[in-house]
Design a protein around this motif. Sequence first.
Motif, PDB file in Angstrom:
ATOM      1  N   ASN A  39      -1.048  10.675  -6.064  1.00  0.00           N
ATOM      2  CA  ASN A  39      -0.238  11.982  -5.895  1.00  0.00           C
ATOM      3  C   ASN A  39       0.077  12.297  -3.920  1.00  0.00           C
ATOM      4  O   ASN A  39      -1.019  11.478  -2.894  1.00  0.00           O
ATOM      5  N   LEU A  40       1.543  11.881  -3.586  1.00  0.00           N
ATOM      6  CA  LEU A  40       2.063  11.501  -2.226  1.00  0.00           C
ATOM      7  C   LEU A  40       2.332  13.101  -1.498  1.00  0.00           C
ATOM      8  O   LEU A  40       2.477  13.964  -2.383  1.00  0.00           O
ATOM      9  N   ARG A  41       2.913  12.670  -0.592  1.00  0.00           N
ATOM     10  CA  ARG A  41       3.082  14.444  -0.106  1.00  0.00           C
ATOM     11  C   ARG A  41       4.254  14.741  -0.481  1.00  0.00           C
ATOM     12  O   ARG A  41       5.000  14.394  -1.172  1.00  0.00           O
ATOM     13  N   GLY A  42       4.478  16.717  -0.768  1.00  0.00           N
ATOM     14  CA  GLY A  42       4.895  17.345  -1.013  1.00  0.00           C
ATOM     15  C   GLY A  42       5.532  17.584  -2.966  1.00  0.00           C
ATOM     16  O   GLY A  42       5.797  17.912  -2.719  1.00  0.00           O
ATOM     17  N   GLY A  43       3.628  17.185  -3.206  1.00  0.00           N
ATOM     18  CA  GLY A  43       4.028  17.086  -4.749  1.00  0.00           C
ATOM     19  C   GLY A  43       5.016  15.415  -5.191  1.00  0.00           C
ATOM     20  O   GLY A  43       4.485  15.639  -6.994  1.00  0.00           O
ATOM     21  N   GLU A  44       4.595  15.089  -4.982  1.00  0.00           N
ATOM     22  CA  GLU A  44       5.965  13.254  -4.806  1.00  0.00           C
ATOM     23  C   GLU A  44       4.477  12.776  -6.065  1.00  0.00           C
ATOM     24  O   GLU A  44       3.513  12.891  -5.097  1.00  0.00           O
ATOM     25  N   LYS A  45       5.091  12.551  -6.995  1.00  0.00           N
ATOM     26  CA  LYS A  45       3.878  10.955  -7.603  1.00  0.00           C
ATOM     27  C   LYS A  45       3.894   9.697  -7.499  1.00  0.00           C
ATOM     28  O   LYS A  45       5.754   9.426  -7.260  1.00  0.00           O
ATOM     29  N   SER A  46       3.909   9.224  -7.446  1.00  0.00           N
ATOM     30  CA  SER A  46       3.594   7.574  -7.506  1.00  0.00           C
ATOM     31  C   SER A  46       4.124   6.595  -8.642  1.00  0.00           C
ATOM     32  O   SER A  46       4.903   5.196  -8.822  1.00  0.00           O
ATOM     33  N   PHE A  47       5.004   7.658  -9.467  1.00  0.00           N
ATOM     34  CA  PHE A  47       4.870   7.478 -10.767  1.00  0.00           C
ATOM     35  C   PHE A  47       6.553   6.362 -11.092  1.00  0.00           C
ATOM     36  O   PHE A  47       6.728   4.736 -11.927  1.00  0.00           O
ATOM     37  N   PRO A  48       7.339   6.432 -10.147  1.00  0.00           N
ATOM     38  CA  PRO A  48       8.531   6.276 -10.182  1.00  0.00           C
ATOM     39  C   PRO A  48       8.232   4.493  -9.589  1.00  0.00           C
ATOM     40  O   PRO A  48       9.283   3.356  -9.824  1.00  0.00           O
ATOM     41  N   SER A 102       3.385  -0.836   3.689  1.00  0.00           N
ATOM     42  CA  SER A 102       2.876   0.933   3.337  1.00  0.00           C
ATOM     43  C   SER A 102       4.324   1.734   3.412  1.00  0.00           C
ATOM     44  O   SER A 102       4.309   1.557   4.837  1.00  0.00           O
ATOM     45  N   ALA A 103       3.776   2.034   2.757  1.00  0.00           N
ATOM     46  CA  ALA A 103       4.616   3.210   2.563  1.00  0.00           C
ATOM     47  C   ALA A 103       3.698   4.576   2.205  1.00  0.00           C
ATOM     48  O   ALA A 103       3.083   5.084   1.676  1.00  0.00           O
ATOM     49  N   ASP A 104       4.813   6.248   2.594  1.00  0.00           N
ATOM     50  CA  ASP A 104       3.894   7.195   2.305  1.00  0.00           C
ATOM     51  C   ASP A 104       4.743   7.987   1.346  1.00  0.00           C
ATOM     52  O   ASP A 104       4.665   9.537   1.169  1.00  0.00           O
ATOM     53  N   THR A 105       6.537   7.183   0.734  1.00  0.00           N
ATOM     54  CA  THR A 105       6.790   8.139   0.194  1.00  0.00           C
ATOM     55  C   THR A 105       7.695   6.847  -1.050  1.00  0.00           C
ATOM     56  O   THR A 105       7.513   5.723  -0.476  1.00  0.00           O
ATOM     57  N   VAL A 106       7.949   7.719  -2.270  1.00  0.00           N
ATOM     58  CA  VAL A 106       8.612   6.918  -2.897  1.00  0.00           C
ATOM     59  C   VAL A 106       9.615   5.944  -2.519  1.00  0.00           C
ATOM     60  O   VAL A 106      10.013   4.798  -2.851  1.00  0.00           O
ATOM     61  N   ILE A 152       0.885  -1.307   0.246  1.00  0.00           N
ATOM     62  CA  ILE A 152       0.034  -0.316  -0.072  1.00  0.00           C
ATOM     63  C   ILE A 152       0.592   1.049  -0.025  1.00  0.00           C
ATOM     64  O   ILE A 152       1.794   1.425   0.909  1.00  0.00           O
ATOM     65  N   VAL A 153       0.516   1.989  -0.906  1.00  0.00           N
ATOM     66  CA  VAL A 153       1.707   3.146  -0.801  1.00  0.00           C
ATOM     67  C   VAL A 153       0.051   4.836  -0.831  1.00  0.00           C
ATOM     68  O   VAL A 153      -0.130   4.684  -1.684  1.00  0.00           O
TER      69      VAL A 153
END
Length: 121
Positions: free
Chosen positions: A57-66, A33-37, A8-9
């Motif tokens: 869309n993750l925290r701080g504008g980070e995207k999960s695409f990586p 479970s993770a909340d960052t790339v 889970i991200v």
Amino acid sequence: MRAQSILIVEDEPLIAMMIEDFLDVLGKSVAGSADTVEGAVAIIADGGVDAAILDVNLRGGEKSFPIAEVLAQKGIPFVFATGGSHDTVAEQFRDRPTLPKPFTMDGVSKALDALGTASAA
């Protein structure tokens, strides 16, 4: 046969816990479970991930695409979770299933079932 282990991200702790509860009821286990790339990639590197639910869309504008790229390279199926439209998903991943927010148990179940038929890129 062991339970399917799902990564889970999700950057909202309450939503991540809700998904964990849904997975438990559905007979799945949580690989992590993770909340960052960075956190998600570390869990994938440890192994034991059968599939993943990725918040776009993750925290701080980070995207999960990586994370999606790492999963695709390893042949691990995944679904994108988004409160937006499918257009928020990067073009190279638009063929992947999406799980619309707000989540329902039925929605999570159907998204994971779709992974069984979705081929890894």
